[in-house]
Design a protein around this motif. Structure first.
Motif, PDB file in Angstrom:
ATOM      1  N   GLN A  89       0.818  -1.215   0.000  1.00 36.57           N
ATOM      2  CA  GLN A  89       0.000   0.000   0.000  1.00 36.57           C
ATOM      3  C   GLN A  89       0.846   1.257   0.000  1.00 36.57           C
ATOM      4  O   GLN A  89       0.334   2.357  -0.232  1.00 36.57           O
ATOM      5  N   GLU A  90       2.145   1.101   0.281  1.00 37.12           N
ATOM      6  CA  GLU A  90       3.059   2.244   0.305  1.00 37.12           C
ATOM      7  C   GLU A  90       3.626   2.478  -1.095  1.00 37.12           C
ATOM      8  O   GLU A  90       4.256   1.587  -1.674  1.00 37.12           O
ATOM      9  N   ASN A  91       3.406   3.661  -1.632  1.00 38.66           N
ATOM     10  CA  ASN A  91       3.895   3.960  -2.978  1.00 38.66           C
ATOM     11  C   ASN A  91       5.413   3.868  -3.075  1.00 38.66           C
ATOM     12  O   ASN A  91       5.957   3.447  -4.100  1.00 38.66           O
ATOM     13  N   GLY A  92       6.104   4.263  -1.986  1.00 39.50           N
ATOM     14  CA  GLY A  92       7.562   4.204  -2.005  1.00 39.50           C
ATOM     15  C   GLY A  92       8.077   2.783  -2.133  1.00 39.50           C
ATOM     16  O   GLY A  92       9.015   2.508  -2.894  1.00 39.50           O
ATOM     17  N   VAL A  93       7.463   1.858  -1.398  1.00 39.90           N
ATOM     18  CA  VAL A  93       7.863   0.449  -1.472  1.00 39.90           C
ATOM     19  C   VAL A  93       7.546  -0.111  -2.849  1.00 39.90           C
ATOM     20  O   VAL A  93       8.356  -0.812  -3.468  1.00 39.90           O
ATOM     21  N   LYS A  94       6.364   0.207  -3.348  1.00 38.95           N
ATOM     22  CA  LYS A  94       5.925  -0.302  -4.654  1.00 38.95           C
ATOM     23  C   LYS A  94       6.847   0.182  -5.770  1.00 38.95           C
ATOM     24  O   LYS A  94       7.253  -0.584  -6.654  1.00 38.95           O
ATOM     25  N   GLU A  95       7.198   1.453  -5.727  1.00 38.12           N
ATOM     26  CA  GLU A  95       8.077   2.005  -6.762  1.00 38.12           C
ATOM     27  C   GLU A  95       9.471   1.394  -6.689  1.00 38.12           C
ATOM     28  O   GLU A  95      10.077   1.080  -7.718  1.00 38.12           O
ATOM     29  N   ALA A  96       9.995   1.211  -5.457  1.00 42.30           N
ATOM     30  CA  ALA A  96      11.324   0.616  -5.302  1.00 42.30           C
ATOM     31  C   ALA A  96      11.330  -0.827  -5.799  1.00 42.30           C
ATOM     32  O   ALA A  96      12.297  -1.276  -6.440  1.00 42.30           O
ATOM     33  N   ALA A  97      10.250  -1.576  -5.518  1.00 39.94           N
ATOM     34  CA  ALA A  97      10.152  -2.958  -5.990  1.00 39.94           C
ATOM     35  C   ALA A  97      10.119  -3.002  -7.519  1.00 39.94           C
ATOM     36  O   ALA A  97      10.773  -3.849  -8.149  1.00 39.94           O
ATOM     37  N   ALA A  98       9.354  -2.097  -8.123  1.00 40.15           N
ATOM     38  CA  ALA A  98       9.292  -2.043  -9.588  1.00 40.15           C
ATOM     39  C   ALA A  98      10.648  -1.681 -10.186  1.00 40.15           C
ATOM     40  O   ALA A  98      11.059  -2.226 -11.223  1.00 40.15           O
ATOM     41  N   GLN A  99      11.355  -0.783  -9.528  1.00 41.98           N
ATOM     42  CA  GLN A  99      12.695  -0.407  -9.997  1.00 41.98           C
ATOM     43  C   GLN A  99      13.643  -1.602  -9.943  1.00 41.98           C
ATOM     44  O   GLN A  99      14.433  -1.833 -10.873  1.00 41.98           O
ATOM     45  N   ALA A 100      13.571  -2.376  -8.850  1.00 42.20           N
ATOM     46  CA  ALA A 100      14.427  -3.557  -8.714  1.00 42.20           C
ATOM     47  C   ALA A 100      14.118  -4.590  -9.791  1.00 42.20           C
ATOM     48  O   ALA A 100      15.024  -5.146 -10.430  1.00 42.20           O
TER      49      ALA A 100
ATOM     50  N   VAL B  34       4.726   3.437 -12.575  1.00 47.01           N
ATOM     51  CA  VAL B  34       4.266   3.060 -13.918  1.00 47.01           C
ATOM     52  C   VAL B  34       5.430   2.991 -14.892  1.00 47.01           C
ATOM     53  O   VAL B  34       5.528   2.077 -15.723  1.00 47.01           O
ATOM     54  N   SER B  35       6.334   3.941 -14.796  1.00 43.76           N
ATOM     55  CA  SER B  35       7.493   3.969 -15.692  1.00 43.76           C
ATOM     56  C   SER B  35       8.334   2.702 -15.540  1.00 43.76           C
ATOM     57  O   SER B  35       8.730   2.076 -16.532  1.00 43.76           O
ATOM     58  N   HIS B  36       8.596   2.295 -14.285  1.00 43.58           N
ATOM     59  CA  HIS B  36       9.381   1.082 -14.047  1.00 43.58           C
ATOM     60  C   HIS B  36       8.621  -0.164 -14.479  1.00 43.58           C
ATOM     61  O   HIS B  36       9.201  -1.094 -15.064  1.00 43.58           O
ATOM     62  N   VAL B  37       7.323  -0.206 -14.203  1.00 40.23           N
ATOM     63  CA  VAL B  37       6.513  -1.373 -14.567  1.00 40.23           C
ATOM     64  C   VAL B  37       6.468  -1.541 -16.087  1.00 40.23           C
ATOM     65  O   VAL B  37       6.577  -2.661 -16.605  1.00 40.23           O
ATOM     66  N   ALA B  38       6.318  -0.438 -16.798  1.00 41.75           N
ATOM     67  CA  ALA B  38       6.317  -0.519 -18.261  1.00 41.75           C
ATOM     68  C   ALA B  38       7.650  -1.052 -18.780  1.00 41.75           C
ATOM     69  O   ALA B  38       7.698  -1.824 -19.748  1.00 41.75           O
ATOM     70  N   ALA B  39       8.743  -0.662 -18.111  1.00 43.76           N
ATOM     71  CA  ALA B  39      10.066  -1.166 -18.506  1.00 43.76           C
ATOM     72  C   ALA B  39      10.172  -2.671 -18.249  1.00 43.76           C
ATOM     73  O   ALA B  39      10.733  -3.414 -19.075  1.00 43.76           O
TER      74      ALA B  39
ATOM     75  N   THR C  84       1.658  13.462 -18.561  1.00 44.73           N
ATOM     76  CA  THR C  84       2.513  14.605 -18.902  1.00 44.73           C
ATOM     77  C   THR C  84       3.954  14.363 -18.478  1.00 44.73           C
ATOM     78  O   THR C  84       4.819  15.191 -18.736  1.00 44.73           O
ATOM     79  N   GLU C  85       4.201  13.222 -17.794  1.00 48.70           N
ATOM     80  CA  GLU C  85       5.551  12.877 -17.349  1.00 48.70           C
ATOM     81  C   GLU C  85       6.320  12.244 -18.502  1.00 48.70           C
ATOM     82  O   GLU C  85       5.887  11.239 -19.071  1.00 48.70           O
ATOM     83  N   GLN C  86       7.460  12.813 -18.837  1.00 51.19           N
ATOM     84  CA  GLN C  86       8.215  12.330 -19.994  1.00 51.19           C
ATOM     85  C   GLN C  86       8.733  10.914 -19.796  1.00 51.19           C
ATOM     86  O   GLN C  86       8.707  10.104 -20.731  1.00 51.19           O
ATOM     87  N   HIS C  87       9.205  10.593 -18.567  1.00 51.09           N
ATOM     88  CA  HIS C  87       9.720   9.243 -18.324  1.00 51.09           C
ATOM     89  C   HIS C  87       8.625   8.198 -18.514  1.00 51.09           C
ATOM     90  O   HIS C  87       8.873   7.106 -19.045  1.00 51.09           O
ATOM     91  N   THR C  88       7.419   8.542 -18.093  1.00 48.82           N
ATOM     92  CA  THR C  88       6.299   7.619 -18.265  1.00 48.82           C
ATOM     93  C   THR C  88       5.996   7.405 -19.739  1.00 48.82           C
ATOM     94  O   THR C  88       5.782   6.273 -20.186  1.00 48.82           O
ATOM     95  N   LEU C  89       5.972   8.477 -20.508  1.00 54.56           N
ATOM     96  CA  LEU C  89       5.687   8.362 -21.940  1.00 54.56           C
ATOM     97  C   LEU C  89       6.780   7.591 -22.673  1.00 54.56           C
ATOM     98  O   LEU C  89       6.496   6.817 -23.590  1.00 54.56           O
ATOM     99  N   ILE C  90       8.020   7.789 -22.268  1.00 53.77           N
ATOM    100  CA  ILE C  90       9.135   7.072 -22.913  1.00 53.77           C
ATOM    101  C   ILE C  90       8.979   5.569 -22.718  1.00 53.77           C
ATOM    102  O   ILE C  90       9.077   4.786 -23.667  1.00 53.77           O
ATOM    103  N   SER C  91       8.702   5.159 -21.482  1.00 51.29           N
ATOM    104  CA  SER C  91       8.614   3.720 -21.195  1.00 51.29           C
ATOM    105  C   SER C  91       7.336   3.101 -21.749  1.00 51.29           C
ATOM    106  O   SER C  91       7.348   1.965 -22.229  1.00 51.29           O
TER     107      SER C  91
END
Length: 761
Positions: A306-317, A353-358, A389-396
């Motif tokens: 439920q924590e966005n920080g944990v979720k984003e870090a997991a997606a990055q990993a 979203v950017s990491h998940v798309a990657a 509108t986030e460029q990193h999101t659109l790129i991925s």
């Protein structure tokens, strides 16, 4: 003596060097700060009081006083002999100490001993209040804590807890609270200091050389507080930025230590571990080790956090773990990662979203995983991120679109979900990488003819033409995208480029709209069909596929008409009741016809190109007369004669201006009441009609040829022929132009006078 005046004694005269009292008022802080250097106690007291009132109004004022140099004289005045000056100076210092920059300067000026010395019982209570306030502010700094303790400041602070003044008590308690933090576990703070030091390359080398890596790992392995473990993992991640250090950490089994930490229930630890995994995964051996130690599944499960920080870090990993590693991508799928990630695409923050798309892009390089991702409805889930509108999101996300649309199902789903307008819109992005990814996605989608056609309707061709005309925006990706779109739509390709190669097949539905200008949209056949008949060049269309038509007998069986019913019943001698019944049935049929008419208006059938029976017959004839020929040259000659005969026969080169093809085409337009003419109906055709027919027939019987548009209605077909083998190998094929007008079947070598005369007026 009575009545005698007594001479009044004269008052002593004032010294000549004395100055009469002068009241001083100032509305500028600069002037008041200058007064802090005055030798007069009254001036100093008033200046300190004014500075105190000014500093109380806000941190901006405190910054101003700092810039004007007020701090240094104030630190001297708190030890002034005059009680009022000392009190007012403490009031000013106590308030100003709440500013970070002021505290740093006070620490540098070594103000703490002077402040502590004024905490004695005989000192004014106002001094106690603002002296303790100053110490409370300074005690948040670790170095100041140590200095207060070393200067024996704790004892007077404890004594002041019994002060009658509540503000003195409050400030003393706050200061003591800050001081006793020093007695807690210092490992977390020490690790935080090490983490900051690791930004420096020399510090990293020093820590490596002194066995610091082993000590950091001990903090990870040894059970301790979550804060200590978090800071230790962060320090490891910082050290792992170096490729050499990553190798050393791998040799010390850092992967197992990190995976074991995932079993804890602390969110900060989870976040730090995932960030460290992302960095360590730059080492191929570490990537494989995380998988072999079953470390991927618990990271996938963190996507449920439920924590966005944990979720984003997991997606990055997971993004790092799956990059260029098919086995890790497979492990993510086995942990049911697709379902979780598709859900994240729908409703999560842009960083995740950017990491998940990657991750999904990495997985989509494998066909089985790509199909699984599509099955989980990833493409509809991408519609929202594609509007970010986030460029990193659109790129991925554009990269993911390109990866998923390799499959026919993916292209169809993108088209049906309404994603094509978003993709075409991104072609106009000013971001080079977004535009490049969008071009690549368009080039992949263009492998599907319906998708390519839809993108052309949305203006993709015009945008790509504009991009390719720009020296700054043009790229290999934009060139490929434009070429793929054209290859998927031969009609538009021929209109824009004036050339079709032997690989460009003119299937049913092909049409020649004439030469279009670069950057202008080519109208569709349906658009042209809606136009009122005009004097412009006729649009020649190709359609040799018979349409499914119901027989009259089938229609009669489904919906018998009244005359048939009457004949069964008999018309002569029928009873009056039969007539009445027949009349009622006629009214019912009339009402039914009206209802069907209304329904047909509300539900119009989509427009379709009429079937060209004459062209179909020409295909059959070409299959019988041309295909059996043994030599290519014979096949080209036979096909040329067939085309010539179908379109009015040979035309003498000197009399071609008398050949009435224009009148014939106009008559067909009027007859059909349309600007579109099926090619098989043309019985008197000139160069461009015959060349198009030759190409259309050749494509259907498997004979290679190209179609080239020239100027002034000149169009021709080019074919490649090799001379007979004489020296044991075939020479390079030569290009020939096929004569369809004057000497049907004559093959003229390109570049010869005869060929040039055929190509030009």
């Amino acid at each position: 003596m009575m009545g005698k005046k007594v001479k009044k004694e004269a008052e002593p005269a004032a010294p000549r060097d004395a100055f009469d009292p002068l009241p001083i008022e100032s509305k500028k802080a600069e002037t008041v700060v200058l007064m802090l250097d005055s030798p007069e106690e009254e001036v100093l007291a008033k200046a300190c009081e004014a500075i105190h009132r000014f500093a109380e109004k806000g941190d901006e004022n405190r910054n101003s006083l700092l810039a004007l140099g007020a701090v240094e004289p104030l630190t001297r005045l708190i030890s002034h002999e005059d009680k009022t000056v000392r009190r007012n100076a403490f009031m000013a210092v106590g308030v100003m100490a709440s500013n970070n920059d002021v505290r740093r300067l006070m620490k540098k000026l070594n103000i703490i001993p002077s402040v502590i010395s004024k905490l004695s019982p005989e000192e004014d209570i106002i001094v106690h209040e603002f002296a303790t306030l100053c110490l409370a502010s300074l005690s948040v700094d670790f170095t100041c804590k140590v200095q207060i303790y070393e200067q024996n400041g704790l004892e007077p602070l404890l004594r002041l807890l019994s002060s009658p003044d509540p503000d003195v008590k409050k400030n003393s308690v706050e200061c003591i609270f800050n001081l006793v933090q020093e007695f807690s576990d210092l490992h977390a703070d020490a690790l935080r200091v090490i983490f900051n030091c690791l930004e420096d390359t020399e510090s990293v080398k020093l820590i490596q050389g002194n066995g610091g890596l082993e000590k950091l790992l001990q903090f990870v392995i040894t059970p301790t507080t979550p804060e200590v473990q978090t800071n230790a993992v962060k320090a490891i991640a910082r050290v792992a930025e170096s490729s050499e250090t990553r190798k050393l950490l791998h040799e010390q089994n850092v992967e197992k230590a990190l995976i074991d930490l995932l079993a804890t229930e602390n969110k900060s630890v989870h976040t730090a571990v995932c960030q460290a995994v992302a960095v360590l995964s730059k080492n191929q051996s570490s990537m494989d080790t995380f998988r072999l130690l079953n470390g991927i599944k618990p990271i996938v499960q963190l996507l449920n956090s439920q924590e966005n920080g944990v979720k984003e870090a997991a997606a990055q990993a997971l993004s790092s773990l799956s990059s260029g590693n098919p086995l890790n991508a497979q492990a993510i799928s086995e942990a049911e990662g697709e379902k979780l990630m598709v859900q994240i695409l729908k409703d999560c923050c842009s960083g995740t979203v950017s990491h998940v798309a990657a991750i999904l892009t990495n997985m989509a390089s494998q066909e089985a995983l790509r199909c699984s991702i599509i099955t989980h409805r990833a493409i509809p889930a991408l519609l929202e991120p594609l509007q970010s509108t986030e460029q990193h999101t659109l790129i991925s996300t554009t990269q993911l679109v390109a990866a998923l649309t390799c499959e026919t199902e993916g292209r169809a789903e993108l088209r049906d979900a309404g994603g094509l307008p978003l993709l075409v819109k991104m072609l106009q992005s000013n971001n080079t990488e977004i535009c490049r990814n969008a071009c690549w996605a368009v080039s992949v989608c263009a492998n599907d003819e319906p998708t390519a056609t839809e993108m052309c309707k949305l203006g993709a061709l015009e945008i790509l033409q504009e991009i390719n005309c720009s020296l700054n925006r043009r790229s290999k990706f934009s060139e490929v995208a434009l070429q793929r779109l054209l290859d998927s739509n031969p009609s538009i390709k021929y209109s824009l480029t004036g050339w079709l190669s032997h690989t460009d097949i003119t299937a049913d539905g092909f049409y020649d709209p004439g030469q279009a200008r670069v950057g202008h949209r080519v109208p569709t056949l349906e658009d042209i069909a809606k136009q009122v008949i005009n004097q412009h060049r006729a649009i020649i269309a190709v359609n040799g596929k018979p349409q499914d038509q119901e027989t009259a007998e089938d229609r009669q069986q489904e919906s018998p008409t009244e005359p048939q019913t009457s004949s069964v019943l008999g018309s002569k001698g029928s009873s009056r009741a039969s007539k009445v019944k027949g009349k009622g049935r006629q009214e019912e049929e009339k009402q039914k016809d009206e209802d069907e008419s209304k329904a047909s208006v509300s539900e119009e059938k989509p427009w379709s190109l009429p079937y060209d029976a004459d062209f179909h017959n020409l295909i059959s004839e070409a299959a019988k007369t041309v295909v059996p020929k043994n030599e290519k040259a014979e096949m080209y000659t036979a096909l040329a004669k067939l085309v010539c005969n179908a379109m009015g026969g040979l035309v003498d080169i000197e009399e071609q201006h008398n050949f009435p093809w224009e009148l014939h085409i106009s008559e067909l337009k009027i007859e059909l009441q349309s600007n579109i003419i099926p090619i098989g109906m043309i019985k008197k055709g000139t160069y461009y009609h015959r060349a198009l027919l030759f190409k259309a027939l050749a494509d259907r019987i498997g004979v290679n040829c190209s179609l080239v548009r020239g100027d002034y209605n000149r169009t021709w077909n080019e074919v490649l022929l090799s001379s007979p083998r004489k020296t044991g190998f075939y020479p390079q094929p030569q290009c020939y132009i096929v004569d369809l007008m004057h000497e049907p079947g004559n093959l003229m070598k390109c570049g010869t006078p005869a060929a040039i005369q055929y190509q030009t007026i």
